[in-house]
Design an enzyme around this catalytic site. Structure first.
Site, PDB file in Angstrom:
ATOM      1  N   ASP A   1      -3.361 -19.683 -45.230  1.00  0.00           N
ATOM      2  CA  ASP A   1      -3.896 -20.654 -45.007  1.00  0.00           C
ATOM      3  C   ASP A   1      -4.949 -21.553 -45.197  1.00  0.00           C
ATOM      4  OD1 ASP A   1      -2.637 -23.275 -43.604  1.00  0.00           O
ATOM      5  OD2 ASP A   1      -1.912 -22.152 -41.862  1.00  0.00           O
TER       6      ASP A   1
ATOM      7  N   ARG B   1      21.901 -26.011 -50.783  1.00  0.00           N
ATOM      8  CA  ARG B   1      20.638 -25.229 -50.127  1.00  0.00           C
ATOM      9  C   ARG B   1      20.318 -23.875 -50.454  1.00  0.00           C
ATOM     10  NH1 ARG B   1      24.492 -21.854 -46.709  1.00  0.00           N
ATOM     11  NH2 ARG B   1      24.370 -20.088 -48.159  1.00  0.00           N
TER      12      ARG B   1
ATOM     13  N   LYS C   1       0.595 -32.410 -44.457  1.00  0.00           N
ATOM     14  CA  LYS C   1      -0.666 -32.660 -44.122  1.00  0.00           C
ATOM     15  C   LYS C   1      -1.822 -33.536 -44.805  1.00  0.00           C
ATOM     16  CE  LYS C   1      -0.793 -30.326 -40.001  1.00  0.00           C
ATOM     17  NZ  LYS C   1      -0.006 -30.637 -39.677  1.00  0.00           N
TER      18      LYS C   1
ATOM     19  N   TYR D   1      -5.554 -22.130 -36.688  1.00  0.00           N
ATOM     20  CA  TYR D   1      -4.086 -23.572 -35.487  1.00  0.00           C
ATOM     21  C   TYR D   1      -3.267 -22.799 -34.950  1.00  0.00           C
ATOM     22  CZ  TYR D   1       0.299 -25.662 -35.602  1.00  0.00           C
ATOM     23  OH  TYR D   1       0.909 -26.692 -34.975  1.00  0.00           O
TER      24      TYR D   1
END
Ligand code: PLP
Length: 385
Positions: free
Chosen positions: A182, A57, A207, A109
């Site tokens: 972004d 982790r 993406k 978005y």
């Protein structure tokens, strides 16, 4: 795993194809192995067998490798991978103090807008959604609101607005705010916001970075790894555990090896699709920064690296019914959300967002893939007939 490449000034395409020159030291394998262990045994004196392996982790080989490749591609000092783009955005927003102030670009978005509205209301953070692509509007809002953070998306999804990153960065910094970009629709191949002054660049790596619609991932990078905002994001990622698993990281690295090649083809295809739609009698407007009539064309040409991306929207003449009919007649473009994959997709965003952001009923969003251009144009031609 080691980078055995001494030549430091390679092109991004070479670096990505070679996954930063990584060679598995155990076997010489040119593809990195998947380390599936979540925990690692210690020696009898309780020292670690390998100081980079304690608990997955905190970190893992493939997470580090993916972060290094993407950080280099973004000319960043450091990068962090997250289990999704939204997890990366949430990590940024969590750095803003309760009752702080955020400026977020409007009509970006929908998932970002929706979550940020909820988050700000819960934390009593003042949220200002404004059209950041209009520098007058942005400068007035920054002066008036003195935000902690300015969050822009360029090119924006689904409006394809282009925001001047360099100007947005200097305005933000003059007011003591951090600028986050972004850059999902551009990918690290077409834009490098950190080199234009942004503090943090963000990607939904789901993406084009992955490109095969089979991994969810998010990525953040910074030019200043010692900054308070980065230290806070990085501690939160580490301690709160929003890490990408090894299998996903492996797939992501495999996908990104062809990112520059895929972007080249996707940009060329999108440009041809935009030109076709721009000349079509049933199309009202094409939203694509590659066409010269687009209001952001000049700026996109200046701040993007020789391509305009694979995301494109157009307004069909008619209403929601007409737009849905066009979507229903498409065969090669699959009716699915998301973008940046090798396969072309179509989406009627108004069916998803309703009236929450003002997306027109006749807007059709395309994610242009790497299929043969004749088939893509042929599909659109049939659907618009
Ligand atoms: N940013 C943009 C521009 C997006 O298009 C998306 C997803 O569509 C996201 C962020 C969120 O990314 P993810 O789906 O990986 O959480």
């Amino acid at each position: 795993m080691s980078d055995q490449t001494k030549r430091t000034n390679q092109h991004i395409s070479t670096r990505m194809v070679q996954a930063n020159g990584v060679i598995d030291p155990q076997t010489g394998g040119v593809v990195p192995p998947i380390q599936s262990a979540t925990t690692f045994a210690r020696n009898t004196d309780y020292s670690l067998i390998s100081d980079k392996h304690l608990y997955s982790r905190d970190d893992s080989d493939l997470l580090r490798l993916g972060e290094e490749i993407l950080a280099k591609a973004e000319h960043a000092e450091a990068g962090l991978l997250f289990p999704s783009g939204m997890a990366a955005i949430a990590a940024i927003m969590r750095t803003v103090p309760n009752r702080g102030t955020i400026i977020v670009q409007s009509q970006i978005y929908w998932g970002t807008t929706k979550w940020v509205r909820y988050f700000c209301a819960r934390r009593e953070i003042a949220l200002h959604e404004i059209d950041c692509s209009d520098l007058d509007v942005l400068s007035k809002a920054i002066e008036a609101e003195k935000p902690d953070l300015v969050f822009i998306e360029t090119p924006s999804n689904p409006w394809l607005r282009i925001t001047d990153i360099e100007s947005a960065a200097s305005m933000s910094h003059a007011a003591g705010a951090k600028l986050v970009v972004d850059s999902t629709a551009a990918s690290p191949v077409l834009s490098n916001p950190l080199t234009l002054g942004a503090d943090i660049v963000m990607h939904s790596a789901t993406k084009s970075i992955n490109g095969h619609s089979d991994v969810l991932a998010g990525f953040l990078a910074t030019a200043d790894a010692q900054s308070d905002i980065w230290q806070s994001i990085s501690m939160d990622r580490h301690d709160a555990g929003a890490v990408l698993g090894s299998f996903e990281a492996w797939l992501l690295i495999r996908g990104m090896r062809t990112l520059p090649l895929r972007m080249e083809r996707m940009c060329a295809n999108a440009m041809s699709v935009a030109a076709f739609l721009d000349n079509h009698s049933k199309v009202e407007t094409v939203l694509y920064p590659g066409i010269t009539s687009h209001p952001g064309h000049e700026l996109a040409t200046k701040q993007m690296n020789g391509g305009y991306g694979s995301l494109l929207s157009f307004l069909v003449k008619g209403d929601a019914k007409t737009a849905l009919e066009v979507c229903s007649k498409l065969e090669i473009f699959k009716r699915a959300t998301s973008l940046g994959g090798v396969e072309s997709l179509v989406e009627h965003r108004h069916s998803v967002e309703g009236n929450a952001t003002g997306v027109p009923e006749n807007l059709i969003r395309l994610s242009v893939g790497i299929e043969h251009i004749d088939d893509l144009v042929g599909d659109l031609s049939e659907a618009l007939r």
